[in-house]
Design a protein around this motif. Structure first.
Motif, PDB file in Angstrom:
ATOM      1  N   HIS A  37      -3.237   7.839  -2.724  1.00 26.26           N
ATOM      2  CA  HIS A  37      -3.200   6.595  -1.963  1.00 26.26           C
ATOM      3  C   HIS A  37      -3.515   5.459  -2.931  1.00 26.26           C
ATOM      4  N   GLY A  38      -2.679   4.422  -2.923  1.00 26.39           N
ATOM      5  CA  GLY A  38      -2.929   3.361  -3.887  1.00 26.39           C
ATOM      6  C   GLY A  38      -2.163   2.094  -3.599  1.00 26.39           C
ATOM      7  N   GLN A  44      -0.489   2.415  -8.615  1.00 30.93           N
ATOM      8  CA  GLN A  44      -1.798   2.779  -9.141  1.00 30.93           C
ATOM      9  C   GLN A  44      -2.650   3.394  -8.025  1.00 30.93           C
ATOM     10  N   PRO A  45      -2.927   4.715  -8.071  1.00 31.06           N
ATOM     11  CA  PRO A  45      -3.768   5.328  -7.032  1.00 31.06           C
ATOM     12  C   PRO A  45      -5.206   4.810  -7.113  1.00 31.06           C
ATOM     13  N   PHE A  46      -5.802   4.511  -5.953  1.00 28.72           N
ATOM     14  CA  PHE A  46      -7.238   4.228  -5.915  1.00 28.72           C
ATOM     15  C   PHE A  46      -7.993   5.396  -5.296  1.00 28.72           C
ATOM     16  N   PHE A  47      -7.255   6.330  -4.668  1.00 28.61           N
ATOM     17  CA  PHE A  47      -7.833   7.578  -4.165  1.00 28.61           C
ATOM     18  C   PHE A  47      -6.837   8.687  -4.433  1.00 28.61           C
ATOM     19  N   PHE A 104       0.870  -1.171   0.000  1.00 35.35           N
ATOM     20  CA  PHE A 104       0.000   0.000   0.000  1.00 35.35           C
ATOM     21  C   PHE A 104       0.910   1.225   0.000  1.00 35.35           C
ATOM     22  N   PHE A 105       0.581   2.211  -0.813  1.00 31.66           N
ATOM     23  CA  PHE A 105       1.467   3.354  -0.998  1.00 31.66           C
ATOM     24  C   PHE A 105       0.688   4.643  -0.839  1.00 31.66           C
ATOM     25  N   SER A 106       1.270   5.615  -0.143  1.00 31.62           N
ATOM     26  CA  SER A 106       0.640   6.919   0.059  1.00 31.62           C
ATOM     27  C   SER A 106       1.678   8.012  -0.179  1.00 31.62           C
TER      28      SER A 106
END
Length: 255
Positions: free
Chosen positions: A154-155, A178-181, A129-131
């Motif tokens: 955030h992704g 890949q950002p999901f937010f 998870f990456f922010s």
């Protein structure tokens, strides 16, 4: 309180518990090439957990970027309408503007194929998870705050690494994020620039990393390509799509 935290991490590195948990801290610099170009001082830390008999490692990593000096703002690329300044006086086109940048990131994930007994070249897949956050603040030559453009992403991240073990080990890794937010916020003192958050496109980000380690010391060089999508809101001005390229170097000590 800070002294207790430091002692706690040192205890982790020196006790038998450190066979499973390891802490490292880093210091270095980045060169942000975004709307302007700017150097930063970077501070980082990571905690990892791996059982001696297992072939995977869990980790949590934090990093902050703070600007060393401001940069001259390119007025030809600065699209805000200059209706007023913080003192409600006209802001002339000839007024000198400068920008300051900052950012930060956090990552939590797992790396496979990391057993310490491996002596041959091997692959190390990683999922996390990456922010990430990155901000650009614009001020006038008089120190007047004008506006700030800030992004939060955030992704999920997936990547693959290659490790060459030895007394001096070499690791190379590439990641897709890949950002999901994602969110773009525009804060400002100028008319027509309200404090309001704007949604943006979710565009792939990229990272490449090379790290050399020997004993308790390591040196990492990596390049981040941060794609910041366009954001549009009917109650505020649009933010055009942009890209930040951030090469960095970090010196690391493993406790």
């Amino acid at each position: 309180m800070r002294f207790r935290i430091i002692c706690f991490f040192l205890a982790i590195g020196s006790s038998s518990f450190g066979q499973k948990i390891r802490f490292n801290s880093s210091i270095g610099s980045s060169f942000i090439s975004w709307h302007e170009q700017q150097m930063t001082v970077d501070l980082g830390a990571q905690i990892s957990y791996q059982k001696p008999t297992k072939n995977r490692k869990y980790f949590i990593a934090l990093r902050s970027l703070g600007n060393v000096a401001t940069s001259a703002t390119d007025r030809s690329k600065y699209t805000t309408l200059f209706e007023s300044s913080v003192q409600s006086q006209p802001l002339l086109e000839s007024t000198f503007l400068n920008s300051s940048m900052r950012g930060g990131e956090a990552e939590a994930g797992v790396v496979w194929n990391t057993h310490p007994s491996k002596k041959n070249i091997h692959l190390t897949p990683v999922v996390s998870f990456f922010s990430r956050s990155i901000a650009r603040r614009i001020s006038s030559s008089k120190g007047e705050y004008l506006e700030e453009e800030k992004y939060r992403l955030h992704g999920l991240s997936a990547g693959l690494g290659v490790v060459i073990p030895g007394k001096t080990s070499l690791g190379v890794q590439a990641q897709l994020i890949q950002p999901f937010f994602s969110e773009a916020s525009l804060f400002g003192q100028l008319i027509g620039v309200p404090v309001q958050s704007l949604s943006q496109e979710k565009t792939l980000n990229y990272r490449a990393k090379v790290q050399v380690s020997r004993g308790n010391f390591g040196l990492a060089i990596h390049v981040d390509v941060v794609n910041l999508g366009a954001a549009v809101n009917p109650n505020s001005r649009s933010i055009l799509a942009s890209q930040a390229v951030i090469p960095s170097s970090l010196f690391t000590y493993f406790f």
